[in-house]
Design a protein around this motif. Structure first.
Motif, PDB file in Angstrom:
ATOM      1  N   ILE A  12       0.915  -0.956  -0.058  1.00 25.22           N
ATOM      2  CA  ILE A  12      -0.033   0.058  -0.172  1.00 25.22           C
ATOM      3  C   ILE A  12       0.696   1.376  -0.171  1.00 25.22           C
ATOM      4  O   ILE A  12       1.745   1.368   0.920  1.00 25.22           O
ATOM      5  N   VAL A  14      -3.529   6.121   0.711  1.00 27.81           N
ATOM      6  CA  VAL A  14      -5.071   5.798   1.241  1.00 27.81           C
ATOM      7  C   VAL A  14      -5.624   7.208   1.208  1.00 27.81           C
ATOM      8  O   VAL A  14      -5.263   8.014   1.794  1.00 27.81           O
ATOM      9  N   ILE A  32      -7.554   3.106  -2.027  1.00 28.38           N
ATOM     10  CA  ILE A  32      -6.342   2.543  -1.652  1.00 28.38           C
ATOM     11  C   ILE A  32      -5.575   2.459  -2.812  1.00 28.38           C
ATOM     12  O   ILE A  32      -5.672   1.467  -3.999  1.00 28.38           O
ATOM     13  N   ASP A  51      -1.999  -6.782   4.502  1.00 26.18           N
ATOM     14  CA  ASP A  51      -1.196  -5.510   4.609  1.00 26.18           C
ATOM     15  C   ASP A  51      -1.946  -4.640   5.665  1.00 26.18           C
ATOM     16  O   ASP A  51      -3.110  -4.420   5.620  1.00 26.18           O
ATOM     17  N   PHE A  63      -2.509  -0.784   6.995  1.00 23.49           N
ATOM     18  CA  PHE A  63      -2.500   0.597   6.800  1.00 23.49           C
ATOM     19  C   PHE A  63      -3.094   1.373   7.832  1.00 23.49           C
ATOM     20  O   PHE A  63      -4.156   1.074   8.380  1.00 23.49           O
ATOM     21  N   PHE A 112       2.602   6.441   1.822  1.00 22.74           N
ATOM     22  CA  PHE A 112       3.497   5.707   2.536  1.00 22.74           C
ATOM     23  C   PHE A 112       4.581   5.497   1.974  1.00 22.74           C
ATOM     24  O   PHE A 112       4.789   4.993   0.576  1.00 22.74           O
ATOM     25  N   ASN A 157       5.050   0.141   3.322  1.00 24.33           N
ATOM     26  CA  ASN A 157       3.793  -0.287   4.071  1.00 24.33           C
ATOM     27  C   ASN A 157       4.299  -0.655   5.528  1.00 24.33           C
ATOM     28  O   ASN A 157       5.400  -0.821   5.641  1.00 24.33           O
TER      29      ASN A 157
END
Length: 246
Positions: free
Chosen positions: A112, A115, A124, A182, A184, A192, A195
């Motif tokens: 990721i 977001v 995302i 994952d 987040f 990010f 991640n």
């Protein structure tokens, strides 16, 4: 005659739109025994085809995808004349004039990068996602946070039934399938560098592999442009027919 043209045009229009929305491809790669790829899913057709992978130094590898009617899937083996070339981490396959991106490592964890919260929508951005919305869940603890409406290799969109349940800076979990996920942080337009889980496996092969196109978010733009151009051509063709038989 004019009514017939309108009916045919309407049918073709909706057929085109549905075809674009129903393509949900899946890819699996098994290194042993014969470096075999398997491609299956909705809307990918049933006719054998070829795809190409371009490497540096003008090296091109051709994958021959053969359709298996009984299993309703395509299979391809890494060519014998390319045994000295490493299978890339990222594979791009053209389906119905659009490029679809896949990871050849089925254990690759989602990565990721960004977001975004817009009203009741959560977006995302990243990579190593999936095209199957049914394989994705976004949770916080034991609570399902939102309904996934669209997903690609590098983007997931979902609708939050109760946006107030999202607390800024809280941690949520993206789950894909049974063994990929994952963490987040929920925030407004978060970016990010890596991640939270800190994937240690880099895309080493991608430095040596153009694979028809870059696998970043620009590919989604290319697909959207192809879709838009096809849509415009369809509308122009229908307009021409209507004017001709007016």
């Amino acid at each position: 005659m004019k009514l017939l043209i309108i009916l045919i045009s309407t049918f073709l229009f909706f057929k085109f739109v549905l075809a674009q929305n129903l393509i949900i491809p899946n890819l699996n790669y098994e290194k042993l025994p014969n470096k075999t790829f398997t491609l299956w899913g909705n809307g990918i057709g049933n006719e054998s085809f070829n795809s190409s992978i371009d490497f540096k130094n003008n090296i091109r590898v051709i994958l021959e995808w053969k359709y298996d009617k009984e299993k309703n899937q395509f299979t391809s083996n890494w060519p014998k004349n390319a045994e000295n070339i490493t299978v890339p981490d990222i594979l791009i396959i053209e389906i119905d004039n659009n490029d679809y991106i896949f990871s050849t490592d089925k254990t690759k964890q989602p990565d990721i990068k960004n977001v975004i919260i817009k009203s009741n929508q959560l977006i995302i951005k990243g990579k190593y996602f999936t095209y199957n919305v049914s394989d994705i869940s976004i949770t916080s603890g034991d609570t399902e946070l939102c309904l996934v409406t669209k997903s690609t290799f590098n983007s997931i969109e979902c609708q939050m039934e109760n946006p107030t349940a999202f607390q800024l800076n809280s941690v949520a979990m993206l789950i894909i399938g049974k063994d990929r996920g994952d963490l987040f942080r929920i925030c407004e337009d978060c970016k990010f560098k890596t991640n939270i889980n800190n994937n240690n496996n880099d895309d080493n092969n991608n430095n040596n592999n153009n694979n028809k196109a870059n696998y970043n978010n620009n590919n989604n733009n290319n697909s959207s442009m192809k879709l838009s151009s096809n849509f415009i051509l369809l509308l122009l063709s229908l307009l021409f027919l209507l004017l001709k038989f007016k």
